[in-house]
Design a protein around this motif. Structure first.
Motif, short mmCIF file in Angstrom:
data_model
loop_
_atom_site.label_atom_id
_atom_site.label_comp_id
_atom_site.label_asym_id
_atom_site.label_seq_id
_atom_site.Cartn_x
_atom_site.Cartn_y
_atom_site.Cartn_z
N UNK A 1 0.86 -1.18 0.00
CA UNK A 1 0.00 0.00 0.00
C UNK A 1 0.89 1.22 0.00
N UNK A 2 0.58 2.13 -0.88
CA UNK A 2 1.38 3.34 -1.01
C UNK A 2 1.49 4.05 0.33
N UNK A 3 2.73 4.37 0.72
CA UNK A 3 2.96 5.07 1.97
C UNK A 3 3.17 4.16 3.16
N UNK A 4 3.01 2.84 2.98
CA UNK A 4 3.20 1.88 4.07
C UNK A 4 4.33 0.90 3.71
N UNK A 5 4.87 0.25 4.72
CA UNK A 5 5.94 -0.71 4.50
C UNK A 5 5.36 -1.97 3.85
N UNK A 6 5.96 -2.44 2.72
CA UNK A 6 5.42 -3.63 2.05
C UNK A 6 5.54 -4.87 2.94
N UNK A 7 4.61 -5.79 2.76
CA UNK A 7 4.68 -7.06 3.47
C UNK A 7 5.85 -7.86 2.94
N UNK A 8 6.62 -8.47 3.84
CA UNK A 8 7.79 -9.25 3.44
C UNK A 8 7.38 -10.43 2.57
N UNK A 9 8.29 -10.81 1.67
CA UNK A 9 8.02 -11.91 0.74
C UNK A 9 7.59 -13.17 1.50
N UNK A 10 8.32 -13.51 2.56
CA UNK A 10 8.09 -14.77 3.26
C UNK A 10 6.76 -14.79 4.00
N UNK A 11 6.12 -13.63 4.15
CA UNK A 11 4.84 -13.56 4.83
C UNK A 11 3.65 -13.48 3.89
N UNK A 12 3.89 -13.53 2.59
CA UNK A 12 2.81 -13.32 1.63
C UNK A 12 2.06 -14.60 1.26
N UNK A 13 2.62 -15.75 1.54
CA UNK A 13 2.00 -17.03 1.17
C UNK A 13 1.69 -17.09 -0.33
N UNK A 14 2.73 -16.77 -1.12
CA UNK A 14 2.64 -16.81 -2.58
C UNK A 14 3.50 -17.95 -3.08
N UNK A 15 2.92 -18.85 -3.88
CA UNK A 15 3.69 -19.88 -4.56
C UNK A 15 4.12 -19.37 -5.92
N UNK A 16 5.40 -19.52 -6.25
CA UNK A 16 5.93 -18.94 -7.50
C UNK A 16 6.77 -20.00 -8.21
N UNK A 17 6.37 -20.34 -9.42
CA UNK A 17 7.16 -21.23 -10.26
C UNK A 17 7.84 -20.37 -11.31
N UNK A 18 9.18 -20.27 -11.21
CA UNK A 18 9.94 -19.41 -12.11
C UNK A 18 10.12 -20.08 -13.47
N UNK A 19 10.40 -19.26 -14.47
CA UNK A 19 10.49 -19.77 -15.85
C UNK A 19 11.57 -20.84 -15.99
N UNK A 20 12.71 -20.66 -15.31
CA UNK A 20 13.79 -21.64 -15.42
C UNK A 20 13.74 -22.68 -14.29
N UNK A 21 12.64 -22.67 -13.52
CA UNK A 21 12.36 -23.58 -12.40
C UNK A 21 13.21 -23.29 -11.16
N UNK A 22 14.44 -22.77 -11.33
CA UNK A 22 15.28 -22.32 -10.21
C UNK A 22 15.46 -23.38 -9.14
N UNK A 23 15.67 -24.63 -9.56
CA UNK A 23 15.96 -25.70 -8.60
C UNK A 23 17.41 -25.61 -8.15
N UNK A 24 17.65 -25.95 -6.89
CA UNK A 24 19.02 -25.97 -6.38
C UNK A 24 19.72 -27.24 -6.88
#
Length: 212
Positions: free
Chosen positions: A63-86
Motif C-alpha cells: 500500500x502506497x505510503x506503508x511498509x510492504x509485506x515481506x516476501x516470506x509472509x505473503x504465502x505466494x507460490x511462485x514457479x519461475x520460468x527456469x524452475x530455479x531448482x538448487x
C-alpha cells in the motif's frame, strides 16, 4: 480474492495494473518485455510498485505510503520460468527447502503423488527430465500451502505430451486447492485450455480478451 491496482515505471514504459481475481485461473499473454513477469514479481514482493495497492484476501501486500509485506509472509507460490531448482539438493530437499523444520507434511505426500514424482525424490536436478523438473518446481511452489500460485512460462520448455500432462495436473490442483492461479504464456493454446480469463499485456497496458 486478489486486488491489484498499481503502477510501476519500467525502462521504456509504465506498467499499469487494475486487476481483481477470485478462485480462477488467469492467463497473461503478450510479447516479450511487455510487463507480464514484472506483474508477477510485484505480487510476489520481488519488485515493489511505485504507487497503488496489492491485497490478497484483504491482507495488504503493498500500500502506497506503508511498509510492504515481506516476501516470506505473503504465502505466494511462485514457479519461475527456469524452475530455479538448487542443483546440489535432491528433488525432495528442493520441495521442502522453504518449509520450517518440524512442519506437518501430509500434503507433501499428496502433492508428490498427484504430480507423479515420488519415484524421483532421491534424484538431483541433473538426473531428471525437463517435465520432471517442472513438476518438482510446482510441488515446491505449493509446499507451503500458498494462497495464490504464480507461474512464469511454466510449459515453454516441455514437449507436447509432457505439456498436456502438466496441463491436466494443474487443473486437478486448482480443483483441489481452490486458489487463484496466474500464469504467463506465449502459447494461445495454453490460455484457451487452462484459463477462465485471459488478459493481454502490451507495453504495460492490460486488455481483457474474449475466449473463443
Amino acid at each position: 480474492m486478489l486486488h491489484a491496482s498499481f503502477s510501476k515505471q519500467l525502462e521504456k514504459f509504465k506498467l499499469t495494473t487494475n486487476l481483481e481475481l477470485g478462485q480462477e485461473i488467469l492467463a497473461l499473454i503478450g510479447p516479450s518485455g511487455s510487463g507480464k513477469t514484472t506483474l508477477l514479481n510485484c505480487i510476489a514482493g520481488i519488485v515493489q510498485p511505485d504507487e497503488g495497492k496489492i491485497l490478497l484476501n484483504s491482507r495488504p501486500f503493498f500500500q502506497e505510503g506503508a511498509k510492504p509485506l515481506k516476501i516470506q509472509n505473503r504465502k505466494v507460490g511462485y514457479l519461475f520460468q527456469d524452475y530455479a531448482l538448487f542443483p546440489h539438493l535432491t528433488a525432495e530437499k528442493n520441495i521442502l527447502y522453504s518449509l520450517p523444520k518440524k512442519s506437518e507434511l501430509p500434503h507433501i505426500d499428496e502433492l508428490t503423488g498427484l504430480l507423479g514424482i515420488r519415484g524421483i525424490l532421491p534424484k538431483y536436478p541433473h538426473q531428471i527430465s525437463g517435465g520432471e523438473k517442472q513438476r518438482v518446481a510446482l510441488a515446491r511452489a505449493l509446499a507451503a500451502k500458498p494462497d495464490i500460485l504464480l507461474l512464469d512460462e511454466p510449459f515453454s520448455a516441455l514437449d507436447d505430451e509432457t505439456r498436456s500432462r502438466c496441463h491436466d495436473e494443474l487443473l486437478r490442483i486448482h480443483e483441489l486447492w481452490k486458489i487463484p492461479i496466474i500464469f504467463v504464456t506465449h502459447r494461445k493454446a495454453d490460455a484457451e485450455k487452462l484459463a477462465s480469463r485471459v488478459i493481454r499485456i502490451d507495453r504495460g497496458r492490460m486488455t481483457e480478451q474474449e475466449k473463443t
